[in-house]
Design an enzyme around this catalytic site. Structure first.
Site, PDB file in Angstrom:
ATOM      1  N   TYR A 110       0.795  -1.238   0.000  1.00 41.19           N
ATOM      2  CA  TYR A 110       0.000   0.000   0.000  1.00 41.19           C
ATOM      3  C   TYR A 110       0.824   1.284   0.000  1.00 41.19           C
ATOM      4  O   TYR A 110       0.263   2.375   0.047  1.00 41.19           O
ATOM      5  CB  TYR A 110      -0.922   0.005   1.230  1.00 41.19           C
ATOM      6  CG  TYR A 110      -1.775  -1.229   1.262  1.00 41.19           C
ATOM      7  CD1 TYR A 110      -2.782  -1.419   0.322  1.00 41.19           C
ATOM      8  CD2 TYR A 110      -1.526  -2.244   2.183  1.00 41.19           C
ATOM      9  CE1 TYR A 110      -3.532  -2.576   0.316  1.00 41.19           C
ATOM     10  CE2 TYR A 110      -2.278  -3.403   2.180  1.00 41.19           C
ATOM     11  CZ  TYR A 110      -3.266  -3.565   1.250  1.00 41.19           C
ATOM     12  OH  TYR A 110      -4.014  -4.712   1.230  1.00 41.19           O
ATOM     13  N   ASP A 147       2.929   2.682  -2.278  1.00 39.60           N
ATOM     14  CA  ASP A 147       2.928   3.509  -3.495  1.00 39.60           C
ATOM     15  C   ASP A 147       1.636   4.325  -3.558  1.00 39.60           C
ATOM     16  O   ASP A 147       1.653   5.539  -3.763  1.00 39.60           O
ATOM     17  CB  ASP A 147       3.030   2.609  -4.742  1.00 39.60           C
ATOM     18  CG  ASP A 147       4.104   1.543  -4.581  1.00 39.60           C
ATOM     19  OD1 ASP A 147       5.273   1.912  -4.596  1.00 39.60           O
ATOM     20  OD2 ASP A 147       3.755   0.353  -4.407  1.00 39.60           O
ATOM     21  N   TYR A 190       5.669  -6.641   8.153  1.00 36.58           N
ATOM     22  CA  TYR A 190       5.709  -7.768   7.210  1.00 36.58           C
ATOM     23  C   TYR A 190       5.841  -9.065   8.012  1.00 36.58           C
ATOM     24  O   TYR A 190       6.100  -9.039   9.223  1.00 36.58           O
ATOM     25  CB  TYR A 190       6.903  -7.606   6.264  1.00 36.58           C
ATOM     26  CG  TYR A 190       6.926  -6.279   5.538  1.00 36.58           C
ATOM     27  CD1 TYR A 190       5.918  -5.945   4.624  1.00 36.58           C
ATOM     28  CD2 TYR A 190       7.934  -5.344   5.768  1.00 36.58           C
ATOM     29  CE1 TYR A 190       5.926  -4.718   3.971  1.00 36.58           C
ATOM     30  CE2 TYR A 190       7.946  -4.115   5.105  1.00 36.58           C
ATOM     31  CZ  TYR A 190       6.936  -3.816   4.213  1.00 36.58           C
ATOM     32  OH  TYR A 190       6.938  -2.599   3.571  1.00 36.58           O
ATOM     33  N   GLN A 237      -6.810   6.107   6.000  1.00 33.18           N
ATOM     34  CA  GLN A 237      -5.532   6.681   6.448  1.00 33.18           C
ATOM     35  C   GLN A 237      -5.685   7.599   7.669  1.00 33.18           C
ATOM     36  O   GLN A 237      -4.856   7.549   8.577  1.00 33.18           O
ATOM     37  CB  GLN A 237      -4.876   7.464   5.305  1.00 33.18           C
ATOM     38  CG  GLN A 237      -4.084   6.571   4.371  1.00 33.18           C
ATOM     39  CD  GLN A 237      -3.383   7.374   3.290  1.00 33.18           C
ATOM     40  OE1 GLN A 237      -3.850   8.420   2.858  1.00 33.18           O
ATOM     41  NE2 GLN A 237      -2.247   6.869   2.827  1.00 33.18           N
ATOM     42  N   ARG A 270       5.993  -0.048   8.973  1.00 28.92           N
ATOM     43  CA  ARG A 270       6.773  -0.685   7.911  1.00 28.92           C
ATOM     44  C   ARG A 270       6.852   0.244   6.695  1.00 28.92           C
ATOM     45  O   ARG A 270       6.252   1.340   6.697  1.00 28.92           O
ATOM     46  CB  ARG A 270       6.120  -2.011   7.532  1.00 28.92           C
ATOM     47  CG  ARG A 270       4.811  -1.827   6.795  1.00 28.92           C
ATOM     48  CD  ARG A 270       4.120  -3.151   6.514  1.00 28.92           C
ATOM     49  NE  ARG A 270       3.266  -3.046   5.348  1.00 28.92           N
ATOM     50  CZ  ARG A 270       2.357  -3.935   4.983  1.00 28.92           C
ATOM     51  NH1 ARG A 270       2.174  -5.020   5.715  1.00 28.92           N
ATOM     52  NH2 ARG A 270       1.644  -3.771   3.883  1.00 28.92           N
ATOM     53  N   GLY A 271       7.539  -0.220   5.656  1.00 29.47           N
ATOM     54  CA  GLY A 271       7.522   0.460   4.356  1.00 29.47           C
ATOM     55  C   GLY A 271       7.981   1.899   4.430  1.00 29.47           C
ATOM     56  O   GLY A 271       9.040   2.208   4.974  1.00 29.47           O
ATOM     57  N   GLU A 272       7.163   2.795   3.901  1.00 34.48           N
ATOM     58  CA  GLU A 272       7.547   4.206   3.825  1.00 34.48           C
ATOM     59  C   GLU A 272       6.524   5.122   4.502  1.00 34.48           C
ATOM     60  O   GLU A 272       6.858   5.927   5.360  1.00 34.48           O
ATOM     61  CB  GLU A 272       7.711   4.595   2.347  1.00 34.48           C
ATOM     62  CG  GLU A 272       8.025   6.050   2.150  1.00 34.48           C
ATOM     63  CD  GLU A 272       8.622   6.381   0.788  1.00 34.48           C
ATOM     64  OE1 GLU A 272       9.279   5.525   0.172  1.00 34.48           O
ATOM     65  OE2 GLU A 272       8.436   7.534   0.348  1.00 34.48           O
ATOM     66  N   ASP A 273       5.273   4.961   4.125  1.00 30.38           N
ATOM     67  CA  ASP A 273       4.299   5.941   4.600  1.00 30.38           C
ATOM     68  C   ASP A 273       3.956   5.753   6.076  1.00 30.38           C
ATOM     69  O   ASP A 273       3.920   6.727   6.843  1.00 30.38           O
ATOM     70  CB  ASP A 273       3.031   5.884   3.729  1.00 30.38           C
ATOM     71  CG  ASP A 273       2.131   7.084   3.979  1.00 30.38           C
ATOM     72  OD1 ASP A 273       2.627   8.225   3.911  1.00 30.38           O
ATOM     73  OD2 ASP A 273       0.938   6.888   4.264  1.00 30.38           O
ATOM     74  N   SER A 274       3.707   4.518   6.510  1.00 25.18           N
ATOM     75  CA  SER A 274       3.382   4.321   7.931  1.00 25.18           C
ATOM     76  C   SER A 274       4.599   4.671   8.796  1.00 25.18           C
ATOM     77  O   SER A 274       4.456   5.141   9.936  1.00 25.18           O
ATOM     78  CB  SER A 274       2.914   2.889   8.203  1.00 25.18           C
ATOM     79  OG  SER A 274       3.873   1.943   7.809  1.00 25.18           O
TER      80      SER A 274
END
Ligand code: TRH
Length: 377
Positions: free
Chosen positions: A15, A17, A193, A255, A271-275
Protein backbone atom coordinates in the site's frame (compact mmCIF):
# COMPACT_ATOMS: atom_id res chain seq x y z
CA UNK A 1 -6.01 29.56 -14.27
CA UNK A 2 -5.83 26.66 -11.87
CA UNK A 3 -2.49 24.83 -12.04
CA UNK A 4 -3.01 21.21 -13.06
CA UNK A 5 -1.05 18.11 -12.00
CA UNK A 6 -1.02 14.49 -13.07
CA UNK A 7 0.39 11.99 -10.58
CA UNK A 8 1.11 8.48 -11.82
CA UNK A 9 1.13 5.56 -9.43
CA UNK A 10 2.13 2.05 -10.39
CA UNK A 11 1.16 -0.19 -7.47
CA UNK A 12 4.17 -2.49 -7.16
CA UNK A 13 2.91 -4.25 -4.06
CA UNK A 14 1.27 -3.51 -0.73
CA UNK A 15 0.00 0.00 0.00
CA UNK A 16 2.97 2.36 0.13
CA UNK A 17 2.93 3.51 -3.49
CA UNK A 18 -0.74 4.30 -3.45
CA UNK A 19 -0.59 5.54 0.15
CA UNK A 20 2.01 8.18 -0.62
CA UNK A 21 0.50 9.38 -3.90
CA UNK A 22 -3.04 9.54 -2.51
CA UNK A 23 -1.84 11.55 0.46
CA UNK A 24 0.17 13.91 -1.74
CA UNK A 25 -2.69 14.36 -4.23
CA UNK A 26 -5.12 15.32 -1.47
CA UNK A 27 -2.68 17.78 -0.01
CA UNK A 28 -1.99 19.47 -3.34
CA UNK A 29 -5.73 20.00 -3.73
CA UNK A 30 -6.59 20.97 -0.16
CA UNK A 31 -3.62 23.15 0.70
CA UNK A 32 -2.42 24.46 -2.65
CA UNK A 33 -5.64 24.67 -4.65
CA UNK A 34 -4.37 22.66 -7.63
CA UNK A 35 -6.41 20.47 -9.95
CA UNK A 36 -4.98 16.99 -9.49
CA UNK A 37 -5.54 13.79 -11.42
CA UNK A 38 -4.18 10.67 -9.76
CA UNK A 39 -3.62 7.77 -12.16
CA UNK A 40 -3.52 4.40 -10.39
CA UNK A 41 -3.14 1.10 -12.19
CA UNK A 42 -4.60 -0.99 -9.36
CA UNK A 43 -7.67 0.54 -7.80
CA UNK A 44 -8.20 -2.37 -5.42
CA UNK A 45 -5.17 -1.17 -3.41
CA UNK A 46 -6.61 2.34 -3.43
CA UNK A 47 -9.96 1.17 -2.08
CA UNK A 48 -8.26 -0.23 1.03
CA UNK A 49 -7.07 3.28 1.90
CA UNK A 50 -10.19 5.06 0.71
CA UNK A 51 -13.03 2.67 1.51
CA UNK A 52 -15.73 4.82 -0.18
CA UNK A 53 -13.98 4.61 -3.54
CA UNK A 54 -15.29 2.57 -6.46
CA UNK A 55 -12.74 -0.07 -7.55
CA UNK A 56 -14.29 -0.23 -11.02
CA UNK A 57 -14.68 3.45 -11.92
CA UNK A 58 -12.55 4.75 -14.77
CA UNK A 59 -12.76 8.19 -13.13
CA UNK A 60 -14.07 9.35 -9.79
CA UNK A 61 -13.71 12.37 -7.56
CA UNK A 62 -12.42 11.66 -4.06
CA UNK A 63 -11.51 14.44 -1.62
CA UNK A 64 -11.32 16.83 -4.55
CA UNK A 65 -8.86 14.61 -6.44
CA UNK A 66 -9.81 13.16 -9.80
CA UNK A 67 -8.81 9.55 -9.30
CA UNK A 68 -8.40 7.78 -12.65
CA UNK A 69 -7.77 4.18 -13.48
CA UNK A 70 -4.46 3.99 -15.37
CA UNK A 71 -5.40 1.51 -18.07
CA UNK A 72 -2.91 -0.76 -19.80
CA UNK A 73 -4.35 0.40 -23.06
CA UNK A 74 -3.65 4.13 -22.68
CA UNK A 75 -6.21 6.58 -24.08
CA UNK A 76 -5.18 10.13 -25.01
CA UNK A 77 -5.49 12.64 -22.17
CA UNK A 78 -4.78 16.35 -21.83
CA UNK A 79 -1.34 17.26 -20.55
CA UNK A 80 -1.25 19.28 -17.31
CA UNK A 81 1.26 21.83 -16.03
CA UNK A 82 3.08 19.30 -13.88
CA UNK A 83 3.60 15.58 -14.43
CA UNK A 84 4.80 13.52 -11.49
CA UNK A 85 5.83 9.89 -11.77
CA UNK A 86 5.97 8.22 -8.40
CA UNK A 87 8.73 5.78 -7.53
CA UNK A 88 10.34 5.44 -10.93
CA UNK A 89 7.18 4.40 -12.74
CA UNK A 90 7.05 5.46 -16.40
CA UNK A 91 4.26 7.41 -18.05
CA UNK A 92 2.92 5.84 -21.28
CA UNK A 93 4.93 6.57 -24.42
CA UNK A 94 1.95 8.22 -26.11
CA UNK A 95 1.64 10.52 -23.12
CA UNK A 96 5.34 11.48 -23.39
CA UNK A 97 4.77 12.33 -27.05
CA UNK A 98 1.86 14.53 -26.07
CA UNK A 99 4.08 16.24 -23.47
CA UNK A 100 6.47 17.15 -26.29
CA UNK A 101 3.64 18.81 -28.18
CA UNK A 102 2.51 20.95 -25.29
CA UNK A 103 3.51 24.59 -25.07
CA UNK A 104 4.78 25.43 -22.58
CA UNK A 105 6.10 22.00 -21.77
CA UNK A 106 5.02 20.56 -18.45
CA UNK A 107 7.38 20.32 -15.51
CA UNK A 108 8.26 16.64 -15.26
CA UNK A 109 9.21 15.15 -11.92
CA UNK A 110 10.09 11.76 -10.61
CA UNK A 111 9.32 11.35 -6.93
CA UNK A 112 11.71 8.80 -5.51
CA UNK A 113 11.64 6.52 -2.48
CA UNK A 114 12.45 7.84 0.96
CA UNK A 115 15.94 7.19 2.21
CA UNK A 116 18.20 8.79 4.81
CA UNK A 117 21.34 7.82 2.89
CA UNK A 118 23.90 10.59 2.28
CA UNK A 119 23.86 10.39 -1.50
CA UNK A 120 20.22 11.48 -1.58
CA UNK A 121 20.97 15.14 -0.87
CA UNK A 122 23.43 15.20 -3.78
CA UNK A 123 20.83 13.84 -6.22
CA UNK A 124 17.77 15.74 -5.05
CA UNK A 125 16.51 18.15 -7.70
CA UNK A 126 18.95 17.04 -10.40
CA UNK A 127 17.74 17.12 -14.00
CA UNK A 128 17.80 14.03 -16.15
CA UNK A 129 17.73 15.14 -19.79
CA UNK A 130 15.77 12.65 -21.92
CA UNK A 131 16.62 11.55 -25.44
CA UNK A 132 13.44 13.20 -26.74
CA UNK A 133 14.52 16.64 -25.48
CA UNK A 134 12.32 16.70 -22.40
CA UNK A 135 13.88 17.22 -19.00
CA UNK A 136 12.86 15.22 -16.01
CA UNK A 137 13.86 16.13 -12.44
CA UNK A 138 14.56 13.76 -9.61
CA UNK A 139 12.77 14.72 -6.45
CA UNK A 140 13.81 12.99 -3.25
CA UNK A 141 11.95 13.03 0.03
CA UNK A 142 14.21 13.03 3.02
CA UNK A 143 15.13 14.10 6.50
CA UNK A 144 17.58 16.94 5.85
CA UNK A 145 17.44 20.47 4.46
CA UNK A 146 19.04 19.32 1.20
CA UNK A 147 16.13 17.00 0.37
CA UNK A 148 12.43 17.42 -0.44
CA UNK A 149 11.28 16.72 3.12
CA UNK A 150 8.44 14.51 4.32
CA UNK A 151 4.72 14.46 3.59
CA UNK A 152 3.01 16.35 6.38
CA UNK A 153 -0.36 18.09 6.24
CA UNK A 154 -0.40 21.68 7.50
CA UNK A 155 -2.36 21.12 10.71
CA UNK A 156 -1.23 17.56 11.36
CA UNK A 157 0.98 18.18 14.37
CA UNK A 158 -1.55 20.48 16.06
CA UNK A 159 -4.28 17.89 15.48
CA UNK A 160 -2.12 15.14 16.84
CA UNK A 161 -1.19 17.12 19.95
CA UNK A 162 -4.80 18.05 20.66
CA UNK A 163 -5.86 14.42 20.28
CA UNK A 164 -3.09 13.13 22.51
CA UNK A 165 -4.06 15.67 25.16
CA UNK A 166 -7.68 14.47 25.10
CA UNK A 167 -8.13 11.03 26.72
CA UNK A 168 -11.90 11.08 26.05
CA UNK A 169 -11.34 11.60 22.31
CA UNK A 170 -8.89 8.70 22.29
CA UNK A 171 -11.28 6.48 24.17
CA UNK A 172 -14.11 7.33 21.75
CA UNK A 173 -11.92 6.65 18.78
CA UNK A 174 -10.74 3.31 20.12
CA UNK A 175 -14.27 2.32 21.09
CA UNK A 176 -15.30 2.98 17.49
CA UNK A 177 -12.77 0.35 16.48
CA UNK A 178 -14.08 -2.04 19.11
CA UNK A 179 -11.01 -1.52 21.30
CA UNK A 180 -11.56 -1.23 25.04
CA UNK A 181 -8.24 -1.53 26.80
CA UNK A 182 -7.96 -2.06 30.52
CA UNK A 183 -7.31 1.19 32.29
CA UNK A 184 -3.59 1.94 32.34
CA UNK A 185 -2.79 -0.71 29.73
CA UNK A 186 0.23 -0.21 27.52
CA UNK A 187 -1.08 0.17 23.96
CA UNK A 188 0.99 -1.09 21.05
CA UNK A 189 0.19 -1.18 17.33
CA UNK A 190 1.78 -3.73 15.04
CA UNK A 191 1.81 -3.21 11.26
CA UNK A 192 4.66 -5.24 9.82
CA UNK A 193 5.71 -7.77 7.21
CA UNK A 194 5.93 -11.48 7.96
CA UNK A 195 8.55 -11.95 10.65
CA UNK A 196 9.88 -15.06 12.42
CA UNK A 197 10.97 -12.71 15.23
CA UNK A 198 7.39 -12.01 16.25
CA UNK A 199 7.15 -15.01 18.58
CA UNK A 200 10.20 -13.95 20.57
CA UNK A 201 8.69 -10.50 21.12
CA UNK A 202 5.28 -11.86 22.11
CA UNK A 203 6.97 -14.27 24.55
CA UNK A 204 8.74 -11.32 26.05
CA UNK A 205 5.58 -9.20 26.31
CA UNK A 206 3.83 -12.09 27.96
CA UNK A 207 6.69 -12.73 30.39
CA UNK A 208 6.87 -9.10 31.50
CA UNK A 209 3.43 -9.29 33.04
CA UNK A 210 2.76 -5.62 32.17
CA UNK A 211 -0.85 -5.11 31.12
CA UNK A 212 -0.50 -4.71 27.37
CA UNK A 213 -3.03 -4.39 24.57
CA UNK A 214 -1.55 -5.20 21.19
CA UNK A 215 -3.47 -3.94 18.17
CA UNK A 216 -2.75 -5.69 14.90
CA UNK A 217 -4.28 -4.31 11.70
CA UNK A 218 -5.16 -7.08 9.28
CA UNK A 219 -2.21 -7.84 7.06
CA UNK A 220 0.94 -9.82 6.45
CA UNK A 221 2.05 -10.32 10.07
CA UNK A 222 -1.20 -12.03 11.05
CA UNK A 223 0.10 -15.42 9.87
CA UNK A 224 2.96 -15.27 12.40
CA UNK A 225 0.53 -14.14 15.05
CA UNK A 226 -1.70 -17.14 14.33
CA UNK A 227 1.27 -19.47 14.59
CA UNK A 228 2.16 -18.09 17.99
CA UNK A 229 -1.43 -18.35 19.18
CA UNK A 230 -1.69 -21.84 17.71
CA UNK A 231 -4.83 -21.17 15.72
CA UNK A 232 -5.85 -20.07 12.24
CA UNK A 233 -8.49 -17.92 10.60
CA UNK A 234 -8.13 -14.82 12.78
CA UNK A 235 -10.43 -12.12 11.49
CA UNK A 236 -10.68 -8.43 12.29
CA UNK A 237 -12.31 -8.07 15.69
CA UNK A 238 -10.72 -11.23 17.12
CA UNK A 239 -9.48 -10.75 20.68
CA UNK A 240 -7.20 -13.22 22.45
CA UNK A 241 -5.97 -12.99 26.02
CA UNK A 242 -2.80 -14.57 27.35
CA UNK A 243 -1.94 -13.51 30.88
CA UNK A 244 -1.62 -9.73 30.99
CA UNK A 245 -1.33 -9.58 27.20
CA UNK A 246 -4.41 -8.89 25.08
CA UNK A 247 -4.07 -9.22 21.33
CA UNK A 248 -6.69 -7.75 19.05
CA UNK A 249 -6.90 -7.92 15.26
CA UNK A 250 -8.17 -4.70 13.73
CA UNK A 251 -9.74 -3.98 10.37
CA UNK A 252 -7.65 -2.05 7.87
CA UNK A 253 -8.94 1.51 8.27
CA UNK A 254 -8.79 4.74 6.24
CA UNK A 255 -5.53 6.68 6.45
CA UNK A 256 -6.89 9.35 8.82
CA UNK A 257 -8.04 6.69 11.24
CA UNK A 258 -4.74 4.88 11.06
CA UNK A 259 -3.06 8.14 12.11
CA UNK A 260 -5.31 8.27 15.15
CA UNK A 261 -4.46 4.72 16.02
CA UNK A 262 -0.76 5.60 15.97
CA UNK A 263 -1.44 8.68 18.11
CA UNK A 264 -3.22 6.54 20.73
CA UNK A 265 -0.43 3.99 21.12
CA UNK A 266 2.59 4.03 23.40
CA UNK A 267 4.65 2.15 20.86
CA UNK A 268 4.14 1.65 17.13
CA UNK A 269 5.58 -0.98 14.87
CA UNK A 270 5.40 0.30 11.29
CA UNK A 271 6.77 -0.69 7.91
CA UNK A 272 7.52 0.46 4.36
CA UNK A 273 7.55 4.21 3.82
CA UNK A 274 4.30 5.94 4.60
CA UNK A 275 3.38 4.32 7.93
CA UNK A 276 7.03 4.81 8.93
CA UNK A 277 6.68 8.57 8.42
CA UNK A 278 3.27 8.68 10.10
CA UNK A 279 4.72 7.02 13.20
CA UNK A 280 7.30 9.79 13.35
CA UNK A 281 4.54 12.39 13.33
CA UNK A 282 2.80 10.40 16.08
CA UNK A 283 5.83 11.20 18.25
CA UNK A 284 5.86 7.92 20.12
CA UNK A 285 8.68 5.37 20.37
CA UNK A 286 8.57 3.08 17.37
CA UNK A 287 10.11 0.15 15.53
CA UNK A 288 10.54 0.23 11.77
CA UNK A 289 10.19 -2.94 9.74
CA UNK A 290 12.03 -1.77 6.66
CA UNK A 291 10.91 -3.09 3.26
CA UNK A 292 13.25 -5.96 2.43
CA UNK A 293 15.18 -5.66 -0.83
CA UNK A 294 17.28 -8.04 -2.83
CA UNK A 295 20.94 -8.39 -1.83
CA UNK A 296 20.18 -6.73 1.49
CA UNK A 297 20.01 -3.34 -0.22
CA UNK A 298 17.74 -2.23 2.62
CA UNK A 299 20.47 -2.55 5.23
CA UNK A 300 22.38 0.66 4.41
CA UNK A 301 19.02 2.44 4.39
CA UNK A 302 18.22 1.17 7.84
CA UNK A 303 21.65 2.14 9.15
CA UNK A 304 21.47 5.59 7.55
CA UNK A 305 18.17 6.31 9.26
CA UNK A 306 19.35 4.93 12.59
CA UNK A 307 22.44 7.14 12.45
CA UNK A 308 20.29 10.24 11.96
CA UNK A 309 17.44 9.32 14.25
CA UNK A 310 19.61 8.25 17.16
CA UNK A 311 22.28 10.94 16.89
CA UNK A 312 21.02 13.02 19.79
CA UNK A 313 20.12 10.16 22.14
CA UNK A 314 22.35 9.02 25.00
CA UNK A 315 24.57 6.17 23.77
CA UNK A 316 22.85 3.38 25.74
CA UNK A 317 19.36 4.30 24.55
CA UNK A 318 20.61 4.64 20.98
CA UNK A 319 22.32 1.27 21.19
CA UNK A 320 19.19 -0.42 22.56
CA UNK A 321 17.02 1.00 19.77
CA UNK A 322 19.50 0.07 17.06
CA UNK A 323 19.78 -3.48 18.37
CA UNK A 324 16.04 -3.94 18.48
CA UNK A 325 15.51 -2.54 14.97
CA UNK A 326 18.36 -4.54 13.45
CA UNK A 327 17.22 -7.79 15.06
CA UNK A 328 13.60 -7.28 13.99
CA UNK A 329 14.55 -6.49 10.40
CA UNK A 330 16.81 -9.54 10.25
CA UNK A 331 14.05 -11.76 11.68
CA UNK A 332 16.19 -12.53 14.74
CA UNK A 333 15.15 -12.82 18.36
CA UNK A 334 14.32 -9.47 19.89
CA UNK A 335 13.96 -10.17 23.62
CA UNK A 336 17.29 -8.63 24.51
CA UNK A 337 16.78 -5.48 22.43
CA UNK A 338 13.25 -4.98 23.76
CA UNK A 339 14.35 -5.39 27.38
CA UNK A 340 17.14 -2.89 26.87
CA UNK A 341 14.85 -0.40 25.21
CA UNK A 342 12.41 -0.56 28.09
CA UNK A 343 15.07 0.77 30.40
CA UNK A 344 15.14 4.02 28.46
CA UNK A 345 11.43 4.52 27.98
CA UNK A 346 11.21 8.14 29.29
CA UNK A 347 14.16 9.17 27.10
CA UNK A 348 12.64 7.43 24.07
CA UNK A 349 9.32 9.19 24.55
CA UNK A 350 10.95 12.56 24.87
CA UNK A 351 13.15 11.84 21.91
CA UNK A 352 10.20 10.86 19.70
CA UNK A 353 8.56 14.26 20.33
CA UNK A 354 11.83 16.08 19.81
CA UNK A 355 12.48 14.28 16.51
CA UNK A 356 8.94 15.03 15.36
CA UNK A 357 9.32 18.75 16.14
CA UNK A 358 12.70 18.88 14.47
CA UNK A 359 11.35 17.32 11.27
CA UNK A 360 8.15 19.37 11.38
CA UNK A 361 10.18 22.59 11.49
CA UNK A 362 11.20 21.93 7.89
CA UNK A 363 9.22 22.43 4.72
CA UNK A 364 6.88 19.53 3.96
CA UNK A 365 7.17 17.49 0.77
CA UNK A 366 4.07 18.92 -0.97
CA UNK A 367 5.17 22.50 -0.32
CA UNK A 368 8.68 21.68 -1.50
CA UNK A 369 7.29 20.22 -4.72
CA UNK A 370 5.17 23.32 -5.27
CA UNK A 371 8.18 25.55 -4.66
CA UNK A 372 10.25 23.49 -7.09
CA UNK A 373 7.53 23.84 -9.72
CA UNK A 374 7.32 27.63 -9.19
CA UNK A 375 11.09 28.03 -9.36
CA UNK A 376 11.18 26.16 -12.65
CA UNK A 377 8.75 28.57 -14.37
O1 TRH B 1 2.25 -1.26 2.54
P1 TRH B 1 3.69 -0.96 2.62
O2 TRH B 1 4.57 -2.08 2.94
O3 TRH B 1 4.09 -0.29 1.30
C1 TRH B 1 5.27 -0.13 0.60
C2 TRH B 1 5.18 -0.90 -0.69
O4 TRH B 1 5.50 -2.24 -0.44
C3 TRH B 1 6.14 -0.30 -1.66
O5 TRH B 1 6.23 -1.04 -2.85
C4 TRH B 1 7.49 -0.18 -1.02
O6 TRH B 1 8.32 0.43 -1.88
C5 TRH B 1 7.36 0.67 0.19
O7 TRH B 1 6.47 0.06 1.12
C6 TRH B 1 8.67 0.98 0.85
O8 TRH B 1 3.93 0.15 3.77
P2 TRH B 1 3.59 1.70 3.87
O9 TRH B 1 4.47 2.50 2.97
O10 TRH B 1 3.61 2.03 5.29
O11 TRH B 1 2.10 1.84 3.34
C7 TRH B 1 0.99 1.45 4.06
C8 TRH B 1 -0.15 2.42 3.86
O12 TRH B 1 -1.34 1.91 4.41
C9 TRH B 1 0.09 3.77 4.52
O13 TRH B 1 -0.39 4.81 3.69
C10 TRH B 1 -0.77 3.69 5.77
C11 TRH B 1 -1.91 2.88 5.27
N1 TRH B 1 -2.74 2.20 6.25
C12 TRH B 1 -4.07 2.57 6.35
O14 TRH B 1 -4.51 3.50 5.64
N2 TRH B 1 -4.87 1.89 7.21
C13 TRH B 1 -4.42 0.89 8.00
O15 TRH B 1 -5.21 0.30 8.77
C14 TRH B 1 -3.04 0.55 7.92
C15 TRH B 1 -2.49 -0.53 8.80
C16 TRH B 1 -2.23 1.21 7.02
Amino acid sequence: MQVSWDIFCDVVDNYGDVGVTWRLARQLVAEHGFAVRLWINDLSAFVRLCPHADPLAARQCQAGVEVCHWPEDWQPASIPDVVLEAFACRVPEAYTQAMLQRSPRPVWLNLDYLSAEDWVSGCHGLPSPQANGLKKFFFFPGFTEQTGGLLREQSLIAQRQAFQADPAAQQDFLRGLGVQPESGARLISLFAYENPALGSWLDQLLGEGVVTHLLVPQGRIVGDLQRWLGEGGLQAGAIRRRGALTIQVLPFVAQEQYDRLLWCCDFNVVRGEDSFVRAQWAARPMLWHIYQQQDDAHRPKLEAFLALYLATLPAEAAQATAELWRAWSAGEEVQEGWQQLNRYWPQMREHAEHWCQQQAARSDLASALVQFYRNSL
